[in-house]
Design an enzyme around this catalytic site. Structure first.
Site, short mmCIF file in Angstrom:
data_model
loop_
_atom_site.label_atom_id
_atom_site.label_comp_id
_atom_site.label_asym_id
_atom_site.label_seq_id
_atom_site.Cartn_x
_atom_site.Cartn_y
_atom_site.Cartn_z
N LYS A 186 0.82 -1.21 0.00
CA LYS A 186 0.00 0.00 0.00
C LYS A 186 0.85 1.27 0.00
CE LYS A 186 -4.14 -1.72 -0.03
NZ LYS A 186 -5.04 -1.45 -1.18
N LYS A 188 -0.66 4.40 -0.06
CA LYS A 188 -1.45 5.53 0.44
C LYS A 188 -0.86 6.18 1.70
CE LYS A 188 -4.72 6.52 -1.36
NZ LYS A 188 -4.92 7.48 -2.47
N LEU A 240 16.78 -6.19 6.45
CA LEU A 240 18.07 -6.84 6.23
C LEU A 240 18.41 -7.74 7.42
CD1 LEU A 240 20.07 -3.68 5.09
CD2 LEU A 240 19.09 -5.43 3.59
N CYS A 380 31.77 -0.08 33.61
CA CYS A 380 31.27 0.94 34.52
C CYS A 380 30.73 0.27 35.80
CB CYS A 380 30.22 1.80 33.82
SG CYS A 380 29.91 3.38 34.66
N HIS A 519 33.44 3.44 29.08
CA HIS A 519 32.54 2.75 28.15
C HIS A 519 33.23 2.52 26.81
CE1 HIS A 519 28.78 2.93 30.50
NE2 HIS A 519 29.36 3.99 31.06
N GLU A 521 32.57 0.49 24.50
CA GLU A 521 31.64 0.18 23.40
C GLU A 521 31.34 1.41 22.55
OE1 GLU A 521 28.88 1.19 26.93
OE2 GLU A 521 30.86 0.30 26.61
#
Length: 547
Positions: A186, A188, A240, A380, A519, A521
């Site tokens: 769709k 719309k 994905l 941490c 941290h 990461e």
């Protein structure tokens, strides 16, 4: 001077504007252009620093100490461009700035209004650093039609009019729902979303349509006709298996070419996508699998640990293994023995967090990893819990705990091995904090140096004894217990340059047990995994061979 790409969203939220923006930035880099990405959020919080992770996901921290939206993590991971304070702004921050100016009398007695004063402030923010890069990508949070987003939409409309013609384009991300009963895709909702956008003076140059599968040619032509864009500027954003395929997938759809065409950049430089082809190959062709348990308190929402999740994936890429992550609620161990829940894992990670809830479970997870010789990474609060576990169970400090939890309870229950950080050095200045300060922006935030002990495991992991990492905390391990803990085998292997603040601890007699106050990461990327995560996954890989 930079060209500007404004990315807006419609129909529903959480379609992946941040990922699309990051992937486009990576594609423009692959063609030799320089980019910077920034996020404009309509919420009234000054920044996400005081928001619950359940509300907004993780807080991403920049080198210069800004607490920002997690989308800035996507931007950094895909482009490698370090985000900064000027790359994230909210309505709260804009209004705070305007009101501060009004109180100072900067507006010379004028009546302060959304137009022009608020919109002018937004435009000033957008224009910061416009002479530094070839392309500035600005993502507007929320969806078109949200009342709180109207000042931002009006500001970018004005901004595009102020700039020379052809310096700004608009990319709109929408949803193409598939109705199974009728077997139809769709269009719309997208048409209505574009209509809403046009009603406030904005017309998309490129449509990015999120869908489960490819867009049939008939629907593509219909979208182009009713939304007034070229058919080749209707870009499919299919689901994905990995977000790291996004640059390649968007390139196949012609997103980067559509952007360059919209700016009239011809001939377009050819892209070099070898970096992303290698990343995709490592994601889709692992040579093994390791299981990692993340023992945390926000496990119901994976976005609360978004950067950790991605950094583990990067560590897997570096070691050519798939990292299978399982989220374990730390509160479970308040009532149960952790062994049955953790025995099948090759490594254990305990992330950061705030408050006492779930901390006893994290302490038990650290004990399990120490006694069973399971690779452990504490980040941490995860480091602090590992130190408390060592103090209680090895050093004989049975009442060891954190001042943070005593502060919550309003009475002294623990021997404060972890205390409220009252002062530290930032640059050439001393920063001081009190326990009853405002919560927002008062932690030790941003990038700080650390010095590592020569011959330590962490110095081996980094390959150096001098590092720089990002912090976000207001409690710190007390050095007065250092000698007692080191005599028991817990090495303080990383310290602040002045030797006052513990940055890293590790067990000498453990294959791989490291706790860090910062941290790591936040600085990991798919094409440049953080050394700690690369080493952690490598240790998990070695542990998997022993099982």
């Amino acid at each position: 001077m930079a060209r500007f790409i404004f990315i807006t969203g419609g129909v529903v939220s959480s379609l992946g504007k941040g990922l699309a923006s990051a992937a486009l930035g990576a594609l423009l880099q692959s063609r030799g252009f320089t980019v910077r990405l920034r996020k404009l959020d309509p919420y009234l919080n000054v920044d996400p620093g005081t928001m619950s992770p359940f509300e907004h996901g993780e807080v991403f921290v920049t080198d210069d100490g800004a607490e920002t939206d997690l989308d800035l993590g996507h931007y950094e991971r895909f482009t490698g461009v370090a985000a900064r304070n000027s790359d994230s702004v909210s309505s709260g921050r804009i209004y705070s700035t305007v009101l501060e100016k009004e109180r100072r009398g900067d507006y010379l007695g004028k009546t302060i209004q959304v137009i022009p004063h608020v919109t002018n402030q937004i435009k000033e923010f957008i224009d910061i650093g416009d002479d530094e890069v070839d392309f500035m990508l600005c993502e507007i949070g929320g969806t078109v039609g949200d009342i709180e987003g109207l000042p931002f939409f009006e500001a970018i409309r004005q901004f595009a009019n102020d700039k020379p013609r052809g310096d700004c384009i608009f990319m709109h991300l929408t949803l193409l729902p598939f109705i199974k009963a009728s077997g139809e895709l769709k269009t719309k909702p997208t048409q209505h979303s574009v209509k809403e956008l046009r009603s406030i003076g904005l017309a998309p140059d490129i449509l990015v349509c999120r869908s489960e599968g490819p867009i049939p040619e008939k629907e593509r032509e219909k979208l182009a006709l009713f939304c007034n864009v070229r058919p080749e500027s209707v870009i499919a954003a299919q689901d994905l298996k990995s977000i790291y395929e996004a640059p390649l997938a968007y390139h196949r759809e012609g997103m980067d070419q559509a952007v360059l065409d919209a700016f009239g950049i011809t001939p377009a430089p050819q892209p070099n996508l070898k970096r992303w082809e290698d990343v995709a190959d490592r994601v889709y062709n692992p040579e093994g699998e390791v299981k990692v348990a993340i023992v945390g308190k926000y496990t119901q929402l994976e976005d609360a640990y978004k950067s950790i999740n991605e950094a583990l994936t990067h560590g897997g890429m570096a070691n050519r293994v798939k990292v299978k992550i399982e989220w374990v609620d730390a509160e479970l161990f308040d009532r149960e023995d952790p062994a049955p829940h953790l025995e099948g894992f090759h490594a254990i990670l305990v992330p950061g967090g705030f408050g006492e809830r779930g901390t006893e479970g994290k302490i038990k997870a650290a004990e399990f990893a120490r006694t069973r010789k399971v690779p452990y990474l504490g980040i941490c609060l995860g480091m602090q819990m590992a130190v408390i576990e060592a103090a209680r169970n090895v050093a004989g400090l049975a009442d060891a705990g954190s001042e943070e939890f005593d502060h919550e309870a309003g009475k002294k229950r623990f021997e404060p091995v972890v205390y409220h950080l009252k002062e530290w050095v930032q640059g050439n200045a001393k920063v001081q904090r009190k326990a009853d300060d405002d919560k927002g922006g008062t932690m030790r935030l941003g990038s700080y140096d650390a010095t590592l002990v020569e011959g330590s495991k962490v110095a081996e992991v980094y390959g150096t004894t001098s590092i720089e990492e990002r912090h976000r905390h207001r409690y710190e391990v007390d050095t007065k217990y250092r000698k007692q803990l080191e005599e028991c085998g817990l090495l303080f292997s990383g310290m602040s340059p002045d030797g006052t603040l513990p940055e890293i601890v590790e067990w000498r007699d453990h294959p791989w047990f490291i706790g860090v106050q910062f941290h790591p990461e936040l600085k990991s990327k798919p094409f440049a995994p953080h050394p700690l995560f690369e080493g952690f996954v490598k240790a998990a890989k070695e542990a998997s061979r022993l099982v």
